[in-house]
Design a protein around this motif. Structure first.
Motif: not given
Length: 182
Positions: A57, A59, A63, A80, A167, A169
């Protein structure tokens, strides 16, 4: 008959080996399951929640990521992303300002409702916490959603992109919480 059985066994063995190699490659380079430990992301993620992270991913701000703990060897944190490279960060009166713009943080609403003071995040600026006025290149500023009980960039400083494992998901445990993260 014996020859067919032998060929079938070899075929199954090859398929099994290919499946193992593919699973290894996917886990090493694409995605991986992770168990959350601690309450720093509560109520978004709780202790022992199980999630899948993407290792590919890009970033972005807000996220939820998993990264190598900068202060404890062989540990990982889930937090986060609040600040990206070039961002200035400040909290005043429990409102997050990034580059001078106020941002709503709906993931904090539940904790604000149960907080005795209705305030979660003490006033601070990036400069006070890190000695830098902007997040440097290749670095991130991260915070937990449980702001009153989170060891994050306010404590240990900025983290490098190189320390990011992936990340978040998808949550797959507990079963009643299966789905995409909020």
């Amino acid at each position: 008959m014996k020859e067919n059985t032998k060929k079938e066994m070899i075929s199954w063995a090859k398929s099994f080996i290919v499946a193992i190699i593919l699973a290894f490659i996917c886990r090493q380079f694409l995605f991986s399951p992770i168990t959350v430990f601690g309450e720093s992301m509560s109520p978004s993620f709780l202790d022992h929640d199980k999630v899948v992270i993407s290792k590919t991913s890009k970033i972005q701000r807000f996220d939820v990521i998993v990264f190598d703990a900068p202060d404890i060897e062989n540990e990982h944190y889930i937090k986060r992303v609040i600040g990206l490279p070039g961002d200035s960060i400040e909290v005043k009166n429990d409102v997050l300002y990034i580059n001078g713009k106020a941002y709503k943080e709906p993931y904090l609403d539940e904790n604000k409702r149960i907080s005795p003071s209705n305030s979660l995040t003490e006033d601070f600026s990036l400069l006070e916490k890190t000695g830098k006025s902007k997040v440097p290149d290749n670095m991130l500023f991260v915070m937990g959603d449980n702001r009153l009980n989170s060891k994050d960039s306010r404590t240990f400083g900025l983290i490098s992109y190189d320390s990011v494992i992936g990340e978040v998901k998808f949550r797959f445990y507990p079963l009643n919480e299966i789905g995409l993260p909020k």
